[in-house]
Design a protein around this motif. Structure first.
Motif, PDB file in Angstrom:
ATOM      1  N   VAL A 119       1.411   5.000   0.251  1.00  0.00           N
ATOM      2  CA  VAL A 119       0.696   6.179   0.770  1.00  0.00           C
ATOM      3  C   VAL A 119       1.524   7.434   0.510  1.00  0.00           C
ATOM      4  O   VAL A 119       2.693   7.505   0.905  1.00  0.00           O
ATOM      5  N   ALA A 140      -1.733  14.034   8.652  1.00  0.00           N
ATOM      6  CA  ALA A 140      -3.094  13.661   9.077  1.00  0.00           C
ATOM      7  C   ALA A 140      -3.055  12.184   9.470  1.00  0.00           C
ATOM      8  O   ALA A 140      -2.034  11.502   9.297  1.00  0.00           O
ATOM      9  N   GLY A 141      -4.152  11.698  10.003  1.00  0.00           N
ATOM     10  CA  GLY A 141      -4.340  10.274  10.248  1.00  0.00           C
ATOM     11  C   GLY A 141      -3.227   9.628  11.053  1.00  0.00           C
ATOM     12  O   GLY A 141      -2.765  10.176  12.058  1.00  0.00           O
ATOM     13  N   SER A 142      -2.782   8.466  10.573  1.00  0.00           N
ATOM     14  CA  SER A 142      -1.806   7.677  11.344  1.00  0.00           C
ATOM     15  C   SER A 142      -0.482   8.425  11.506  1.00  0.00           C
ATOM     16  O   SER A 142       0.209   8.272  12.511  1.00  0.00           O
ATOM     17  N   ASP A 179      -3.652  13.390   1.698  1.00  0.00           N
ATOM     18  CA  ASP A 179      -2.883  12.156   1.495  1.00  0.00           C
ATOM     19  C   ASP A 179      -3.741  11.161   0.735  1.00  0.00           C
ATOM     20  O   ASP A 179      -4.944  11.388   0.550  1.00  0.00           O
ATOM     21  N   PHE A 180      -3.139  10.089   0.265  1.00  0.00           N
ATOM     22  CA  PHE A 180      -3.916   9.058  -0.442  1.00  0.00           C
ATOM     23  C   PHE A 180      -3.104   7.776  -0.535  1.00  0.00           C
ATOM     24  O   PHE A 180      -1.887   7.777  -0.375  1.00  0.00           O
ATOM     25  N   LYS A 181      -3.834   6.689  -0.815  1.00  0.00           N
ATOM     26  CA  LYS A 181      -3.207   5.361  -0.924  1.00  0.00           C
ATOM     27  C   LYS A 181      -3.338   4.816  -2.344  1.00  0.00           C
ATOM     28  O   LYS A 181      -4.405   4.934  -2.956  1.00  0.00           O
ATOM     29  N   ARG A 234       1.868  11.435   1.155  1.00  0.00           N
ATOM     30  CA  ARG A 234       1.396  12.421   2.141  1.00  0.00           C
ATOM     31  C   ARG A 234       1.929  13.803   1.804  1.00  0.00           C
ATOM     32  O   ARG A 234       3.148  13.993   1.738  1.00  0.00           O
ATOM     33  N   TYR A 259       3.544   0.363   2.974  1.00  0.00           N
ATOM     34  CA  TYR A 259       2.974  -0.566   3.959  1.00  0.00           C
ATOM     35  C   TYR A 259       2.802  -1.916   3.277  1.00  0.00           C
ATOM     36  O   TYR A 259       2.459  -1.975   2.087  1.00  0.00           O
ATOM     37  N   ARG A 264     -15.031   6.965   9.482  1.00  0.00           N
ATOM     38  CA  ARG A 264     -14.120   6.526  10.558  1.00  0.00           C
ATOM     39  C   ARG A 264     -14.413   7.254  11.866  1.00  0.00           C
ATOM     40  O   ARG A 264     -14.354   6.675  12.938  1.00  0.00           O
ATOM     41  N   GLU A 271       0.881  -1.157   0.000  1.00  0.00           N
ATOM     42  CA  GLU A 271       0.000   0.000   0.000  1.00  0.00           C
ATOM     43  C   GLU A 271       0.923   1.213   0.000  1.00  0.00           C
ATOM     44  O   GLU A 271       1.755   1.371   0.898  1.00  0.00           O
ATOM     45  N   ASP A 289      -1.398  -4.541   7.988  1.00  0.00           N
ATOM     46  CA  ASP A 289      -0.730  -3.608   7.057  1.00  0.00           C
ATOM     47  C   ASP A 289       0.431  -2.838   7.711  1.00  0.00           C
ATOM     48  O   ASP A 289       0.396  -1.598   7.820  1.00  0.00           O
ATOM     49  N   ASP A 301     -12.690   7.098  -0.525  1.00  0.00           N
ATOM     50  CA  ASP A 301     -12.357   6.009   0.406  1.00  0.00           C
ATOM     51  C   ASP A 301     -10.852   5.893   0.605  1.00  0.00           C
ATOM     52  O   ASP A 301     -10.398   5.366   1.626  1.00  0.00           O
ATOM     53  N   THR A 302     -10.079   6.317  -0.390  1.00  0.00           N
ATOM     54  CA  THR A 302      -8.626   6.077  -0.349  1.00  0.00           C
ATOM     55  C   THR A 302      -7.804   7.374  -0.286  1.00  0.00           C
ATOM     56  O   THR A 302      -6.582   7.324  -0.332  1.00  0.00           O
ATOM     57  N   CYS A 303      -8.504   8.506  -0.238  1.00  0.00           N
ATOM     58  CA  CYS A 303      -7.811   9.812  -0.171  1.00  0.00           C
ATOM     59  C   CYS A 303      -8.341  10.596   1.028  1.00  0.00           C
ATOM     60  O   CYS A 303      -9.474  10.391   1.444  1.00  0.00           O
ATOM     61  N   ARG A 304      -7.562  11.556   1.519  1.00  0.00           N
ATOM     62  CA  ARG A 304      -8.126  12.584   2.408  1.00  0.00           C
ATOM     63  C   ARG A 304      -8.274  13.848   1.588  1.00  0.00           C
ATOM     64  O   ARG A 304      -7.294  14.313   0.981  1.00  0.00           O
TER      65      ARG A 304
HETATM   66  O1  C5P Z   1      -4.191   5.363   7.815  1.00  0.00           O
HETATM   67  P1  C5P Z   1      -3.443   6.589   7.321  1.00  0.00           P
HETATM   68  O2  C5P Z   1      -3.819   7.805   8.077  1.00  0.00           O
HETATM   69  O3  C5P Z   1      -1.964   6.365   7.272  1.00  0.00           O
HETATM   70  O4  C5P Z   1      -3.945   6.761   5.810  1.00  0.00           O
HETATM   71  C1  C5P Z   1      -3.285   7.559   4.867  1.00  0.00           C
HETATM   72  C2  C5P Z   1      -4.128   7.604   3.587  1.00  0.00           C
HETATM   73  O5  C5P Z   1      -4.211   6.331   2.982  1.00  0.00           O
HETATM   74  C3  C5P Z   1      -5.579   8.043   3.831  1.00  0.00           C
HETATM   75  O6  C5P Z   1      -5.999   8.837   2.731  1.00  0.00           O
HETATM   76  C4  C5P Z   1      -6.355   6.742   3.863  1.00  0.00           C
HETATM   77  O7  C5P Z   1      -7.692   6.918   3.411  1.00  0.00           O
HETATM   78  C5  C5P Z   1      -5.559   5.884   2.888  1.00  0.00           C
HETATM   79  N1  C5P Z   1      -5.571   4.454   3.235  1.00  0.00           N
HETATM   80  C6  C5P Z   1      -6.324   3.563   2.480  1.00  0.00           C
HETATM   81  N2  C5P Z   1      -6.321   2.231   2.808  1.00  0.00           N
HETATM   82  C7  C5P Z   1      -5.609   1.766   3.831  1.00  0.00           C
HETATM   83  C8  C5P Z   1      -4.840   2.648   4.613  1.00  0.00           C
HETATM   84  C9  C5P Z   1      -4.842   3.997   4.285  1.00  0.00           C
HETATM   85  O8  C5P Z   1      -6.982   3.960   1.521  1.00  0.00           O
HETATM   86  N3  C5P Z   1      -5.625   0.460   4.100  1.00  0.00           N
END
Ligand code: C5P
Length: 240
Positions: free
Chosen positions: A92, A98-100, A175-177, A94, A121, A216, A90, A129, A197-200
């Protein structure tokens, strides 16, 4: 095109075989999951919105010369993509803390990073992960070092295209994955989806969150936010 048997079911999508060589059929589900599947809900309409948003974004990336698995959107919640062997990472990107990242390092959400970073990851539900290094990726035979370099370079190019795209619609790409795979000829292509779902995604004027953090963190109406992203991206929204 004929839809064949179910090949794989993930948390957000189902993949079916087709009668076309090296082409699979992706069906976006309405399931929402967070915290490695601990929090779950069915949100009718989420699959359709993610499919439409992701299809639009992948078409933009194609226009900018980024190689991806995307072939075409075939219905509001379905698309055809090239069959790939997914690299279990995965990736990511940034731009803003934000987030983790914020949680792990005690950095306030919204702090702009001195430079964009690419975090890797291991894609493994069983292991949760874990963050992984390039040395560990090599020693565990997950991918050769040159491929990881290529993936990171592609991720930064994709970031440039996406930042520009979201900037035009007054949204900050926090950020995004991403996920990448290899086609039958060994080419590395962008795979999976790019969606709220995969971006902020934060509104630039109000900092309102327009992404999965709404689910979340129980911040309100997720569908309304995803509709807003689709609308701003210029997509036609089909109401259910
Ligand atoms: O979890 P974290 O804060 O590190 O996430 C960073 C970015 O990756 C966020 O945009 C989150 O939506 C995305 N992400 C994802 N799938 C995951 C982990 C993170 O889409 N399994």
């Amino acid at each position: 095109m004929e839809k064949g048997s179910l090949l794989y079911e993930g948390k957000a999508k189902k993949i079916f075989s087709t009668n076309l060589e090296d082409v699979v059929h992706v069906e976006y589900k309405d399931s929402a999951t967070a915290f490695n599947g601990i929090k779950k809900a069915e949100i009718t309409g989420k699959g359709r919105l993610n499919n439409q948003i992701s299809s639009l974004i992948f078409m933009k990336l194609h226009e900018k010369g980024i190689p991806t698995h995307f072939i075409k959107q075939i219905s509001d919640h379905e698309q055809l993509v090239k069959q790939m062997s997914i690299i279990p990472l995965e990736v990511v990107v940034r731009n803003i803390a934000a987030g983790s990242f914020s949680k792990t390092f005690g950095i306030e959400e919204g702090t702009r990073l001195k430079q964009t970073i690419v975090d890797l990851y291991l894609k493994s539900d069983e292991l949760g992960d874990p963050l992984i290094t390039e040395d560990r990726i090599e020693i565990l035979d997950i991918a050769p070092r040159e491929e990881v370099q290529e993936i990171k370079e592609q991720a930064l190019k994709i970031n440039d295209v996406l930042k520009n795209l979201f900037n035009q619609i007054n949204i900050e790409l926090i950020d995004f994955k991403l996920e990448f795979g290899k086609d039958g000829n060994g080419n590395i292509l962008l795979a999976d989806e790019i969606s709220p779902d995969t971006c902020r995604l934060w509104d630039k004027d109000t900092n309102r969150k327009l992404d999965k953090d709404i689910f979340r963190r129980d911040l309100g109406n997720l569908l309304e936010a995803y509709e807003e992203i689709l609308k701003r991206l210029g997509g036609v929204s089909i109401c259910t």
